[in-house]
Design a protein around this motif. Structure first.
Motif, short mmCIF file in Angstrom:
data_model
loop_
_atom_site.label_atom_id
_atom_site.label_comp_id
_atom_site.label_asym_id
_atom_site.label_seq_id
_atom_site.Cartn_x
_atom_site.Cartn_y
_atom_site.Cartn_z
N UNK A 19 0.85 -1.20 0.00
CA UNK A 19 0.00 0.00 0.00
C UNK A 19 0.88 1.24 0.00
N UNK A 20 0.65 2.09 -0.96
CA UNK A 20 1.38 3.36 -1.04
C UNK A 20 0.54 4.51 -0.50
N UNK A 32 -1.62 0.96 -4.74
CA UNK A 32 -0.45 0.14 -4.44
C UNK A 32 0.81 0.74 -5.05
N UNK A 33 1.95 0.23 -4.64
CA UNK A 33 3.23 0.75 -5.14
C UNK A 33 3.40 0.54 -6.63
N UNK A 34 2.67 -0.42 -7.21
CA UNK A 34 2.76 -0.66 -8.66
C UNK A 34 1.76 0.18 -9.46
N UNK A 35 0.98 1.04 -8.75
CA UNK A 35 0.02 1.92 -9.40
C UNK A 35 -1.39 1.37 -9.48
N UNK A 36 -1.57 0.08 -9.18
CA UNK A 36 -2.91 -0.52 -9.22
C UNK A 36 -3.76 0.08 -8.10
#
Length: 74
Positions: A19-20, A32-36
């Motif tokens: 979680x970002x 999320x950190x991957x942009x999702x």
């Protein structure tokens, strides 16, 4: 891992380490950190509490009375 609910009522499990950001648009959106992104029924505060509890369970954060940074400074 934390359990969350999509707007359609379907439950899913998310690795809280990825979680970002958690925002309300007004629906709660977890990025999320991957942009999702996931839009969930839980509030921002509930997601934060679930993530914090997960971090405590895996020992990522120590409680101040249990030998954490606060007690090391004394």
């Amino acid at each position: 891992m934390i359990s969350l609910t999509k707007l359609n009522g379907k439950r899913f499990t998310l690795n809280a380490l990825y979680i970002e950001q958690v925002e309300a648009f007004p629906d709660t959106t977890v990025t999320l950190t991957n942009g999702k992104k996931f839009v969930v029924r839980e509030t921002v505060e509930q997601v934060a509490a679930l993530a914090s509890e997960f971090y405590r369970q895996i020992g990522m954060f120590r409680l101040s009375g249990a030998g954490g940074l606060d007690s090391e400074r004394e």
